[in-house]
Design an enzyme around this catalytic site. Sequence first.
Site, PDB file in Angstrom:
ATOM      1  N   LYS A  67       6.197 -10.255  73.459  1.00  0.00           N
ATOM      2  CA  LYS A  67       5.608 -11.164  72.483  1.00  0.00           C
ATOM      3  C   LYS A  67       4.464 -11.995  73.057  1.00  0.00           C
ATOM      4  CE  LYS A  67       6.957 -14.925  69.356  1.00  0.00           C
ATOM      5  NZ  LYS A  67       8.079 -15.754  68.876  1.00  0.00           N
ATOM      6  N   LYS A 119     -23.579   1.686  78.803  1.00  0.00           N
ATOM      7  CA  LYS A 119     -22.261   1.629  79.428  1.00  0.00           C
ATOM      8  C   LYS A 119     -22.401   1.615  80.949  1.00  0.00           C
ATOM      9  CE  LYS A 119     -18.844   4.286  81.432  1.00  0.00           C
ATOM     10  NZ  LYS A 119     -18.944   5.384  82.448  1.00  0.00           N
ATOM     11  N   GLU A 164      19.306 -27.282  61.776  1.00  0.00           N
ATOM     12  CA  GLU A 164      18.621 -26.017  61.518  1.00  0.00           C
ATOM     13  C   GLU A 164      18.562 -25.759  60.011  1.00  0.00           C
ATOM     14  OE1 GLU A 164      17.037 -24.303  63.776  1.00  0.00           O
ATOM     15  OE2 GLU A 164      17.710 -25.698  65.326  1.00  0.00           O
ATOM     16  N   ARG A 168      10.376  -9.788  65.882  1.00  0.00           N
ATOM     17  CA  ARG A 168       9.640  -9.836  64.614  1.00  0.00           C
ATOM     18  C   ARG A 168       8.186  -9.375  64.765  1.00  0.00           C
ATOM     19  NH1 ARG A 168      10.799 -15.651  62.078  1.00  0.00           N
ATOM     20  NH2 ARG A 168      11.295 -16.195  64.245  1.00  0.00           N
ATOM     21  N   ALA A 208     -41.394  14.822  75.431  1.00  0.00           N
ATOM     22  CA  ALA A 208     -40.379  14.803  74.378  1.00  0.00           C
ATOM     23  C   ALA A 208     -39.594  16.104  74.355  1.00  0.00           C
ATOM     24  CB  ALA A 208     -41.032  14.557  73.030  1.00  0.00           C
ATOM     25  N   TYR A 238     -21.303  12.814  82.280  1.00  0.00           N
ATOM     26  CA  TYR A 238     -19.929  13.321  82.438  1.00  0.00           C
ATOM     27  C   TYR A 238     -19.948  14.843  82.437  1.00  0.00           C
ATOM     28  CZ  TYR A 238     -14.899  13.840  81.485  1.00  0.00           C
ATOM     29  OH  TYR A 238     -13.572  14.174  81.541  1.00  0.00           O
TER      30      TYR A 238
END
Length: 435
Positions: free
Chosen positions: A25, A329, A153, A18, A400, A364
Amino acid sequence: MQNNTLSIVILAAGKGTRMQSSIPKVLHRICGREMLYYSIKESLLLSDDVCVVLGFENEKIQAKMQEYFGNKIRFAIQDTQNFPGTGGALKTYCPKYEKVLVLNGDMPLIQANELKQFLYKDADIIMSVLDLPNVSGYGRVVMSKDEVQAIIEEKDADSKTLALSTLNAGVYCFKTHILDSYIPKLTNNNAQKEYYLTDIISLARQDNIKIIPLFVKLENFKGVNDKLDLANAEEILSKRIKEFWLKQGVIMRLPKTIYIEEGVEFSGECVVENGVSICGDSKITNSYIKAHSVIESSIVANSDVGPLAHLRPQSVLKNSHIGNFVEVKKSTLNGVKVGHLSYIGDSEIESGTNIGAGFITCNYDGKNKHQTKIGKNVFIGSDSQAVAPITIEDDCLIGAGSTIRRNLKKGELFITCGKEILKEGFFYKFFNKKT
């Protein structure tokens, strides 16, 4: 405190169709942990003999739980093909002690304090009962003179039985000799062709064995059968986590809007504003987390973060300021100011350094991640990029709009606005300091 007369077995062999998911589950997560984790965690507060019965995807589930608990728990594998069902789950189970508490892996809201109540009653069989009128989805418990007579039941109940408010909550405490006697007698002569644990109740009643109810709270014994149940359980658990930390002295603005996971720890004076998410194994010490920031598996000490900042896993902030729209990160910042609109990835930055708006560590190259190291008292101008791997030593000035592609030595000025300009010792002339 653990009890040396109690064994606990957790039934976790089902597929959970379900849930409509390829994930087993009991591995669906609430508040940052798989729901089976919570049943085991609470069980270990009561017993040193905790066994989890697995079936579907047993290797995956076992590996994940051992990450948390190591050898503190043991596992049994159910033969789900030949012995399906909750009764079949116990055919290969051998308890250590004279009492066995049977739990379900899809009940993540179970709490040890309530489970202790099973130890205070003396009977061969104790079963959990909910007293809830007009509720569907549960088997009905027929009682007489405070004893359980039968479990029926819902699909097999007539209108009179359906009107009962006593419902089966699905947790049992058996004396071990009861399981030894009745598990071998279970049959699968039913529509589902499964071995039902509940059949022990009817078999025991035929032998006039006393079965007593233990009335429990629905909130703690709610099962998770689908994604809606999962979401409802997470709301309850999230509230418990926040209430715990509020009692420990954490200040929270609009707690209902805040999300804090199971592994998070606070210490010292901490403030968490509205809309914040703190996830994983984050540790927050003497810090202020401002509105709508996200912190994932990071350490924040004596710092302020946000608003609208993002600390991704393995970030460490000490004595630092991280402003709005800053993402960090896998980086360590010690005594650093990053006011706004910057990305800091795979970096080490030392005290006194100030990073202007729009700075990016280009970590990266399309194949690999590279590290950026920035020393003390470095001033980085707005809209600059550092192309890793790169080292910027102490006391440097970055103009800058610069793109830094080379290592910089202590005290250098670097500008790439027009032609490249490099002046040795400019830092000390500018600030009138000695080398």
